[in-house]
Structures are given as structure tokens and as C-alpha cells.
Design a protein around this motif. Structure first.
Motif, PDB file in Angstrom:
ATOM      1  N   LEU A 556       0.833  -1.212   0.000  1.00  0.00           N
ATOM      2  CA  LEU A 556       0.000   0.000   0.000  1.00  0.00           C
ATOM      3  C   LEU A 556       0.861   1.253   0.000  1.00  0.00           C
ATOM      4  N   GLU A 557       1.966   1.229   0.725  1.00  0.00           N
ATOM      5  CA  GLU A 557       2.856   2.391   0.740  1.00  0.00           C
ATOM      6  C   GLU A 557       3.455   2.640  -0.640  1.00  0.00           C
ATOM      7  N   LYS A 558       3.887   1.521  -1.307  1.00  0.00           N
ATOM      8  CA  LYS A 558       4.408   1.682  -2.673  1.00  0.00           C
ATOM      9  C   LYS A 558       3.344   2.241  -3.600  1.00  0.00           C
ATOM     10  N   LEU A 559       2.112   1.712  -3.452  1.00  0.00           N
ATOM     11  CA  LEU A 559       1.016   2.179  -4.318  1.00  0.00           C
ATOM     12  C   LEU A 559       0.741   3.656  -4.088  1.00  0.00           C
ATOM     13  N   ARG A 560       0.761   4.080  -2.801  1.00  0.00           N
ATOM     14  CA  ARG A 560       0.536   5.505  -2.525  1.00  0.00           C
ATOM     15  C   ARG A 560       1.659   6.371  -3.096  1.00  0.00           C
ATOM     16  N   MET A 561       2.898   5.854  -3.006  1.00  0.00           N
ATOM     17  CA  MET A 561       4.007   6.627  -3.572  1.00  0.00           C
ATOM     18  C   MET A 561       3.875   6.762  -5.079  1.00  0.00           C
ATOM     19  N   LYS A 562       3.481   5.639  -5.747  1.00  0.00           N
ATOM     20  CA  LYS A 562       3.295   5.709  -7.204  1.00  0.00           C
ATOM     21  C   LYS A 562       2.176   6.679  -7.564  1.00  0.00           C
ATOM     22  N   GLU A 563       1.048   6.601  -6.815  1.00  0.00           N
ATOM     23  CA  GLU A 563      -0.057   7.518  -7.108  1.00  0.00           C
ATOM     24  C   GLU A 563       0.352   8.957  -6.872  1.00  0.00           C
ATOM     25  N   ALA A 564       1.123   9.223  -5.788  1.00  0.00           N
ATOM     26  CA  ALA A 564       1.579  10.591  -5.539  1.00  0.00           C
ATOM     27  C   ALA A 564       2.490  11.071  -6.649  1.00  0.00           C
ATOM     28  N   GLU A 565       3.376  10.159  -7.133  1.00  0.00           N
ATOM     29  CA  GLU A 565       4.289  10.550  -8.220  1.00  0.00           C
ATOM     30  C   GLU A 565       3.525  10.838  -9.497  1.00  0.00           C
ATOM     31  N   ILE A 566       2.533   9.966  -9.792  1.00  0.00           N
ATOM     32  CA  ILE A 566       1.719  10.176 -11.011  1.00  0.00           C
ATOM     33  C   ILE A 566       0.948  11.481 -10.902  1.00  0.00           C
ATOM     34  N   SER A 567       0.349  11.737  -9.718  1.00  0.00           N
ATOM     35  CA  SER A 567      -0.399  12.996  -9.559  1.00  0.00           C
ATOM     36  C   SER A 567       0.530  14.205  -9.675  1.00  0.00           C
TER      37      SER A 567
END
Length: 600
Positions: A556-567
Motif C-alpha cells: 500500500l505504501e508503494k502504491l501511494r508513492m506511485k499515485e503521488a508521483e503520477i499525480s
């Protein structure tokens, strides 16, 4: 004839199918010009109008009416006014009409008498008209510098139209990307709502099972109450019989006193009879006293039985209270989890709303800042046209590079996310299969232990009376263990707590069994081995669940980091697109013609 042309124009006012109209060489004059003005005001379908060789410029009043109709028309795109003897006054009227018209793209005024003043009027109208792309002024005695200025203004309009169309295309692309992002967020939100609904359904099922268990316990309690009520009724009947016996004793005492008085009165005459009656009375009184003592003992025995029943009822009430307390704790925990799920949902909503507000505030701030920058740069934009053109080209190249990089990063992130999700699902499925295998082995060992317990029960059934009670107690423990295992299968989130509770209960009850059954060494060893196996399984299960939760949190932390980077990449792309659009708008509005028109 002119009347026929006028009738034709009146008929075309309400027509919606004619796209092109050619009235070349019809000598329309004043009435025809007025009819043309009415036609341009009312008709919405004609896109091309040819009026060559009609001498419309000779009739100032009619041509003025025609120009008023052209000013109100927003559908005509091509107008041919060649060889119509239009002078500088008519050109001025036509220029005034063009300042209000927003649809005309091509105007042919060749071979008229526009002259210097008419050329200047047409040039001035191009400062406010941004849609006219082609204007023919050959054969009008217009100076060359005015023709060049007109040509530059037309080129500027064409460039502006091309830039606006390109900017509109970019805006459409960005709006599509924003809509796709919104759809993705809505999909994630719907998935989260489905998860919450599933949790609510699972909670409802557990509440139903708890309600069924409580109803069963309530039925057992009602049975105990009915037994106690029957015993109370028997006690009341016994007390009534005792009261009747006391009443009989009292009546007999009164009868004895009367007999004594009667004996005293007739003592002199019937002394022997009195002695005999006294003896009979004494014997009767002894029997009554014996009956009274027997009834008292029976009453005491019944009272002891009632006390025993009340003690058992109190024990059952304590058990029912414990069950109700467990149910209350389970309900509170479920409510707490529901509240946490709702809080997480509300936090997701607030975060999504906050992100939208941040994006909107950032856009408003950027628009205000660029508006101020545009106002400041209007005074010095004449010397920076070439530099802005180079900046626009570099920004377009950078935007294309950033878009390509964002698309590649987005594709890589999506592929990595899909791989991580598939790997997590596979690992979770493998762990579930491993846990099911362990649970099956534990059930088999439990069945073996049950068989051994049954054998030990058959061996010690004749030894002590307590062995039966302990075997019934062990059966109750096994049923409780089965219920806990079923709850463990249906509630994966409560596995650790349920296993700990079962372990504590088994430890307490095994301690009681060891204290009461010291002679049953073989059974005690089996129970201890079962306890060790249960501890090992619970510890393994707890470690597996802790590992699983840690891996899920990492994912979940990796997913949040990816979503933050994409945003972040998307925000940067949106900011660069807004910078490019504002720079283009500043370039368009800050050109020499635009600056001259704004100063006018």
C-alpha cells in the motif's frame, strides 16, 4: 426584374436549406440593398453571397441598410462585392459592420472606389475583427503601406485562428485526461464502497449468528426458569400442607383443653374415664408431635433443595451474563470497525475534495498571476515577439517530451502495479491454502484427541461420578472450540483475538480438569499435547498474519508513492500546459496590432 429579385430575397428570409446565393449583375439599387439587409438579419443558412456588378455603393441609404444587416448576421462566411462602386463612405459603413460581425471569413472588394480613407477604416476595423482571414482590395486606389498593414492583420488573424485551434485541441486532450482521472478515482471510490458493504454484510451475518446463539441460551434459561417455577409451586404446596398440619395441631390443642375442662368438671364422677382419656390424648399428642417433626424435616430438606436450585440458577445467570458481555464486546468491536471504515471513507472523500480544491486554487492563482504578467508585458511586448516565438517553440517541444515521459512512466507504473497486485494475490492465495492445510491437520489431531478422550471416558466411567461431569464439560469445550473454529473461518480479521481467547479458555478449563482429575494421567498428557499444538499453530498463524499485514502495508505504501508521483507529474504537466496557453494568449494579445487596438 428588380421586383422579382426583391420577392426572391423576401422568400429566402425564412429558408433554411440554401447555402450559397449568386446575384451577380442584377442592378439591385436601394430596394434590393434593403431587401439584402433584411435577408442577412433573418436568414441563418446562407454561407456564401455573391453581389458582383450591382452598383450597391451608389445608393448610400440602401448600402447603409445592407451594412446593418451584415452587422447583425453571424452565419455568412464569404461575401463578394466586386465592381459595386463603393466609395470611402461605404467602406466606412462596411468597416463598422465588420467590427460587430464574428462569422465573415472572406471579403472581396476589388475594383471599387475605397481610396485612402476607406482603406484606413477597413484597417482599423481589423483591430477588433479577429475572424476575417481574406480581404481583397485590388483596384481601389489604396496605398501600398495600408495594403501591407491589412495583409499583416489578416496573417495575424490566420495565425491567431491556428493557435486558438491548437490550444483548443490541447485543452480537449487535457479535459479528456482529467475525465479519465475522475473516472479512475470514481472507480476506486466505488471499490472502496463495495468493500465497506461487504464488511457490513459480514457484520450483519455475525450479528445474526450471535442473536441465534443468544436465543438458544435464552431458551435454555427459560427452561431453567420453568423448572424453578415448578419447584417453587411444589414448595408452596408443601408449605400449604405444613400450615394445614399446624392448624390441625392447633385445633387438637383446643380440643384437648376443652376435654381437660370437661374432665375437671366430671373428675369426681369419671376419674378412671378421665385417666383413660388423658392416656389417649397423650398418645395422640405424641403421634402428632412425631408427624410435626417429620414434616419439619421434610420442609428443611425441601428448603435445602430450593437453595441448591437457586445456586444453580445463579450460576446459569452468571454464565448468561458472561455470554451477554461477550456479545456486547463483539458488537462494540464491530461498531468500532464500522466507525473506522466510515472515518476512512470520509477521510478519502475529504482528501479527494481537498485535492480538487487545491488544483482549482492553483489554477486561479496561476490565472491571476498570468493576468498581471500580461498587463505588465503589454507595454514591452513589441520588442519581444521573436523571443516569445522561440519560447513558444521550446515550450511545445518540452510539453511533448513531458507528455511522452509521463505516458511512459504511467504505463510503467500501471504495469508494475498490476504485477505487484497479481503477486500479492498469488502469495495471499498460497498462504490461505497453507493455513487451510494447517487447519485441516489441527482438525484431524483434534478428532484423534476426541477419540482418545472417549476411550478414557469409557475406562473411567465406573470409577468416579465426577468423570461424567468432566466428560460433559469436555464435550462443551469441544463444541465451543468448533464454534470458534467456524468463526475463525468466517472472520479472518478476528483470527488472532479469537485464537488467544480460545487458548486462554482452554488453559483455564484444562487447569480445572487437571485439578479435578489427578488420577487421569493419560488424558492429561493428551490435553497438554493438544495445548502445545494449539500454541504452536496459534503462534505460526499469528506470525503469518503479521507477515501478511506487513507485506500489505508495504504494498500500500508503494502504491501511494506511485499515485503521488503520477499525480505530481500530472500537476506539472497541467501547470506547463497552462503556462504554454497563457504565453500563447499573451503573445496573441501582445502583438503590434493587438497593442495598437487596445490603445485605441
Amino acid at each position: 426584374s428588380r421586383s422579382g429579385v426583391r420577392l426572391l430575397l423576401h422568400g429566402l428570409c425564412s429558408n433554411t436549406t440554401v447555402k450559397s446565393l449568386d446575384l451577380k449583375g442584377n442592378n439591385l439599387r436601394t430596394m434590393g440593398a434593403e431587401a439584402l439587409g433584411k435577408l442577412l438579419r433573418q436568414n441563418k443558412s446562407i454561407r456564401s453571397l455573391t453581389l458582383e456588378w450591382n452598383s450597391l455603393g451608389m445608393w448610400e441609404e440602401g448600402f447603409s441598410f445592407f451594412c446593418q444587416g451584415l452587422r447583425a448576421n453571424n452565419f455568412l462566411q464569404h461575401l463578394d462585392l466586386r465592381n459595386n462602386q463603393i466609395n470611402h463612405q461605404g467602406a466606412g459603413e462596411l468597416a463598422m459592420a465588420l467590427t460587430q460581425n464574428s462569422s465573415l471569413q472572406e471579403l472581396d472588394l476589388r475594383w471599387n472606389n475605397v481610396g485612402l480613407l476607406g482603406g484606413r477604416a477597413l484597417l482599423n476595423c481589423l483591430h477588433s475583427n479577429k475572424t476575417l482571414k481574406r480581404l481583397e482590395l485590388a483596384g481601389n486606389n489604396v496605398p501600398g503601406d495600408i495594403l501591407k498593414a491589412v495583409e499583416q492583420a489578416l496573417d495575424h488573424n490566420q495565425d491567431r485562428e491556428a493557435i486558438l485551434s491548437e490550444a483548443q485541441n490541447q485543452v480537449n486532450i487535457l479535459s479528456k485526461e482529467v475525465l479519465s482521472l475522475k473516472d479512475e478515482k470514481n472507480k476506486q471510490f466505488m471499490d472502496f464502497v463495495d468493500t465497506v458493504d461487504k464488511q457490513k454484510e459480514e457484520r450483519a451475518r455475525s450479528e445474526k449468528m450471535s442473536a441465534a446463539r443468544v436465543s438458544q441460551l435464552q431458551e435454555a434459561l427459560d427452561e431453567q426458569y420453568s423448572i424453578m417455577n415448578s419447584l417453587k409451586a411444589k414448595l408452596q404446596m408443601t408449605e400449604a400442607a405444613l400450615a394445614l398440619s399446624e392448624q390441625k395441631v392447633h385445633n387438637l390443642g383446643e380440643l384437648l383443653n376443652a376435654m381437660k375442662q370437661e374432665q375437671n368438671s366430671v373428675a369426681e364422677c369419671h376419674f378412671r374415664e378421665l385417666q383413660q382419656q388423658k392416656q389417649e390424648g397423650a398418645d395422640r399428642e405424641g403421634r402428632l408431635l412425631h408427624d410435626l417433626s417429620a414434616a419439619s424435616e421434610k420442609n428443611l430438606l425441601l428448603r435445602n433443595q430450593v437453595d441448591e436450585l437457586e445456586r444453580k440458577c445463579k450460576v446459569q445467570q452468571d454464565q448468561l451474563f458472561q455470554v451477554k458481555q461477550d456479545l456486547t464486546n463483539t458488537t462494540a468491536e464491530l461498531k468500532l470497525r464500522a466507525v473506522e471504515a466510515e472515518e476512512r471513507l470520509e477521510m478519502e472523500k475529504r482528501r479527494f475534495k481537498q485535492s480538487l480544491e487545491d488544483v482549482e486554487s492553483l489554477r486561479v492563482k496561476e490565472v491571476d498571476r498570468m493576468a498581471q504578467h500580461m498587463e505588465a508585458s503589454e507595454r514591452s511586448m513589441h520588442n519581444r515577439i521573436q523571443r516569445l516565438e522561440a519560447i513558444r517553440i521550446s515550450l511545445e517541444e518540452e510539453l511533448s517530451q513531458v507528455k511522452a515521459a509521463a505516458l511512459t512512466e504511467r504505463g510503467q507504473a500501471e504495469e508494475e502495479l498490476i504485477k505487484v497486485r497479481s503477486q500479492a494475490r498469488l502469495e495471499e492465495q498460497q498462504r490461505l491454502e497453507h493455513l487451510e492445510e494447517k487447519l485441516r491437520l489441527m482438525t484431524e489431531s483434534r478428532d484423534e484427541a476426541q477419540n482418545c478422550c472417549l476411550k478414557q471416558k469409557e475406562m473411567v466411567a465406573e470409577a468416579q461420578a465426577k468423570a461424567k461431569q468432566l466428560s460433559l464439560y469436555a464435550d462443551g469445550l469441544r463444541r465451543r472450540l468448533d464454534e470458534l473454529q467456524q468463526d475463525l473461518d468466517s472472520k479472518e480479521e478476528e483470527k488472532v483475538t479469537e485464537v488467544n481467547k480460545v487458548k486462554v479458555e482452554l488453559q483455564e478449563k484444562i487447569g480445572h480438569l487437571e485439578a479435578e482429575r489427578t488420577a487421569q494421567d493419560g488424558l492429561r498428557e493428551k490435553i497438554a499435547s493438544l495445548e502445545r499444538q494449539l500454541k504452536a499453530l496459534s503462534s505460526n498463524h499469528r506470525e503469518a498474519l503479521l507477515d501478511k499485514e506487513g507485506e500489505i502495508s508495504l504494498l500500500l505504501e508503494k502504491l501511494r508513492m506511485k499515485e503521488a508521483e503520477i499525480s505530481r507529474v500530472r500537476e506539472e504537466e497541467a501547470q506547463r500546459a497552462s503556462f504554454l496557453q497563457n504565453a500563447i494568449m499573451a503573445y496573441v494579445q501582445g502583438s503590434p496590432l493587438g497593442t495598437h487596438g487596445s490603445r485605441k
